[in-house]
Design an enzyme around this catalytic site. Structure first.
Site, mmCIF file in Angstrom:
data_model
loop_
_atom_site.group_PDB
_atom_site.id
_atom_site.type_symbol
_atom_site.label_atom_id
_atom_site.label_comp_id
_atom_site.label_asym_id
_atom_site.label_seq_id
_atom_site.Cartn_x
_atom_site.Cartn_y
_atom_site.Cartn_z
ATOM 1 N N ARG A 1 -21.671 -8.200 4.456
ATOM 2 C CA ARG A 1 -20.588 -7.645 4.469
ATOM 3 C C ARG A 1 -19.659 -8.669 4.970
ATOM 4 O O ARG A 1 -18.273 -8.497 4.732
ATOM 5 C CB ARG A 1 -20.762 -6.431 5.457
ATOM 6 C CG ARG A 1 -19.519 -5.899 6.127
ATOM 7 C CD ARG A 1 -19.621 -4.357 6.545
ATOM 8 N NE ARG A 1 -20.736 -4.203 7.320
ATOM 9 C CZ ARG A 1 -20.887 -4.508 8.575
ATOM 10 N NH1 ARG A 1 -20.190 -5.274 9.274
ATOM 11 N NH2 ARG A 1 -21.989 -4.101 9.177
ATOM 12 N N TYR B 1 3.951 -0.579 -5.656
ATOM 13 C CA TYR B 1 2.679 0.089 -6.343
ATOM 14 C C TYR B 1 2.518 1.435 -5.815
ATOM 15 O O TYR B 1 2.661 1.661 -4.721
ATOM 16 C CB TYR B 1 1.578 -0.700 -6.226
ATOM 17 C CG TYR B 1 0.231 -0.122 -6.936
ATOM 18 C CD1 TYR B 1 0.080 -0.143 -8.434
ATOM 19 C CD2 TYR B 1 -0.739 0.163 -6.138
ATOM 20 C CE1 TYR B 1 -0.980 0.265 -8.829
ATOM 21 C CE2 TYR B 1 -1.875 0.763 -6.860
ATOM 22 C CZ TYR B 1 -1.771 0.794 -8.087
ATOM 23 O OH TYR B 1 -3.217 1.175 -8.639
ATOM 24 N N ASP C 1 3.101 -8.949 -2.812
ATOM 25 C CA ASP C 1 2.112 -8.586 -3.612
ATOM 26 C C ASP C 1 2.607 -9.170 -4.899
ATOM 27 O O ASP C 1 3.519 -9.025 -5.633
ATOM 28 C CB ASP C 1 2.063 -6.933 -3.881
ATOM 29 C CG ASP C 1 1.271 -6.533 -4.902
ATOM 30 O OD1 ASP C 1 0.932 -7.367 -5.817
ATOM 31 O OD2 ASP C 1 0.732 -5.224 -5.067
ATOM 32 N N LYS D 1 -6.735 -6.971 -11.946
ATOM 33 C CA LYS D 1 -5.678 -7.197 -13.028
ATOM 34 C C LYS D 1 -5.556 -8.568 -13.501
ATOM 35 O O LYS D 1 -6.710 -8.740 -14.209
ATOM 36 C CB LYS D 1 -4.067 -6.889 -12.599
ATOM 37 C CG LYS D 1 -3.879 -5.523 -11.683
ATOM 38 C CD LYS D 1 -4.415 -4.389 -12.484
ATOM 39 C CE LYS D 1 -4.386 -3.071 -11.816
ATOM 40 N NZ LYS D 1 -3.322 -2.912 -10.682
HETATM 41 C C1 LIG Z 1 -3.206 -2.386 -9.429
HETATM 42 C C2 LIG Z 1 -2.292 -2.808 -8.532
HETATM 43 C C3 LIG Z 1 -2.620 -2.610 -6.943
HETATM 44 C C4 LIG Z 1 -4.055 -1.837 -6.614
HETATM 45 O O1 LIG Z 1 -4.904 -2.672 -6.809
HETATM 46 P P1 LIG Z 1 -6.744 -1.934 -7.101
HETATM 47 O O2 LIG Z 1 -7.215 -3.170 -7.588
HETATM 48 O O3 LIG Z 1 -6.429 -1.045 -8.290
HETATM 49 O O4 LIG Z 1 -6.867 -1.240 -5.794
HETATM 50 C C5 LIG Z 1 -1.617 -3.104 -5.980
HETATM 51 N N1 LIG Z 1 -0.579 -3.558 -6.521
HETATM 52 C C6 LIG Z 1 -0.342 -3.683 -7.769
HETATM 53 C C7 LIG Z 1 1.130 -4.311 -8.076
HETATM 54 C C8 LIG Z 1 -1.125 -3.318 -8.765
HETATM 55 O O5 LIG Z 1 -0.864 -3.440 -10.079
#
Ligand SMILES: *Cc1c(COP(=O)(O)O)cnc(C)c1O
Length: 399
Positions: free
Chosen positions: A60, A113, A185, A210
């Site tokens: 963890r 998001y 982000d 992603k």
């Molecule tokens: C998909 C996404 C998230 C969240 O990510 P997860 O891995 O699905 O929890 C946050 N910010 C952006 C811009 C995203 O495309």
């Protein structure tokens, strides 16, 4: 020339976090699934547990496969430290819980998001954190709000799904002026296209699910940046337990090696497709920062090295046309993810803003008839031909 020339990103993507393999050891970082790490004597165990010597104790907290993934992203973002999470949302929420407390004030924009905006509207207020969401493109309004007091400035650029672009250097400076922690982000841009830390951010967050992983087969999140802040984020994550699974780390690490190749191709294909769509029959709007018609094209050109693999566009005939168009695509998964080697298409109602009601989406200025198109690494000729036939199919059946 010294022999310590900093490698370029394409080299870092391949080697960072895995260059210290010793003679006779596997050349690839193995997937270490073991929950714990054993010691022969108490002295050793104690010194590792106390952090006086490198090593791992319990999964963890830390794990060697996970650590290699974190190190790769750390170097790609040029950061002091990095900590991973089970998902991108765990990274975002974990950063908030680690750094905020009742009475703090967060400034952000309306176009974050979908999951992030739910944290802003439903969860942070329950903990007494005041969150102000500004009009995304109103730079002066955001600056004014920051000047009113801001502990954490949260920015996302380009945004999901309408690809709005924020002036990161300008806003980060405004945040720093009032002592705010500036968080960006960087999921849509990737470290190949944009370096928020160099533009003034303290922390960069990715949904590694992603582009970083790139193969849509592992969820993950990562936060990197200032080492002191990261210590707090790591402490929170190791106790609350949203740790990245080693198998996911293994897949993400493998995907990351081709990040420069994939993103380079996706940048080129997306720009070509966006240009083509601008002149295509049945398309009423195209959103892509690489187009001169984009309202913040000059800002994007200044702060990005490439414009990314995601674009969105609106079809004449709205949602009815989208319903005919999407299933006609041959080379696209109709799915909720993005940033994969395969092209992925969807609508905000089923992807980024599925958490919101139609009314909330409307309030966020997100049209229901929008198509989000995440360009894969297929041959762009095939993607263009596919879009052309799907647009024709949407039109013919519409008549
Ligand atoms: C998909 C996404 C998230 C969240 O990510 P997860 O891995 O699905 O929890 C946050 N910010 C952006 C811009 C995203 O495309």
């Amino acid at each position: 020339m010294t022999d310590h020339v900093r490698p370029r990103p394409g080299t870092t993507a391949v080697w960072a976090g895995e260059e210290e393999r010793r003679a006779g050891e596997p050349t690839q970082v193995p997937m270490v699934g073991s929950v714990s790490f054993g010691y022969r004597d108490l002295e050793d165990w104690t010194s590792v547990a106390r952090g006086e010597r490198p090593g791992h104790i319990y999964g963890r907290n830390t794990n060697p496969t996970v650590a290699a993934f974190e190190e790769k992203v750390r170097q790609l973002e040029g950061a002091g430290a990095a900590t991973s999470f089970a998902t991108g949302m765990a990274a975002i929420a974990g950063t908030f819980w680690a750094l905020l407390e009742p009475g703090r004030r967060v400034v952000s924009t309306r176009d974050t998001y979908g999951g992030t905006s739910v944290v802003f509207t439903d969860h942070l207020p329950r903990w007494g954190v005041d969150t102000v969401l500004c009009e995304t493109e109103a730079t002066e309004e955001i600056e004014a709000e920051i000047a009113r007091g801001c502990d954490l400035l949260y920015l996302e650029s380009p945004t999901n799904p309408t690809l709005k672009v924020l002036d990161l250097a300008r806003l980060a400076e405004a945040g720093r002026r009032v002592g705010a922690t500036v968080v960006v982000d960087n999921t849509f841009a990737t470290p190949m296209n944009q370096s928020p830390l160099a533009l003034g951010a303290h922390l960069v967050i990715h949904s590694a699910t992603k582009f970083l992983g790139g193969h849509a087969d592992a969820l993950g999140g990562v936060v990197c940046g200032d080492a002191d802040l990261l210590r707090r984020v790591f402490r929170f994550r190791e106790i609350t337990g949203a740790s990245l699974h080693p198998e996911a780390a293994y897949l993400l690490l493998r995907g990351l090696k081709t990040l420069a190749l994939r993103v380079g191709r996706q940048n080129e294909s997306a720009l070509r497709i966006a240009r083509w769509l601008e002149g295509a029959e049945g398309v009423t709007a195209v959103h892509y920062p690489g187009l001169p018609s984009h309202p913040a094209h000059d800002v994007a050109t200044r702060q990005m090295r490439g414009f990314g693999g995601v674009l969105s566009f609106a079809l004449e005939g709205g949602m009815a046309a989208v319903r005919r168009f999407l299933p006609a695509l041959r080379w696209a998964h109709l799915a909720a993810n993005l940033g994969a080697v395969e092209t992925v298409a969807g609508t905000p109602a089923t992807t980024s803003h599925v958490e919101c009601t139609p009314e909330e989406r409307a309030a966020l200025g997100i049209p229901e008839g929008l198509v989000r198109y995440s360009v894969g690494i297929e041959d762009p000729e095939d993607l263009l031909a596919d879009l052309e036939q799907a647009l024709a199919a949407a039109r013919v059946r519409g008549e």
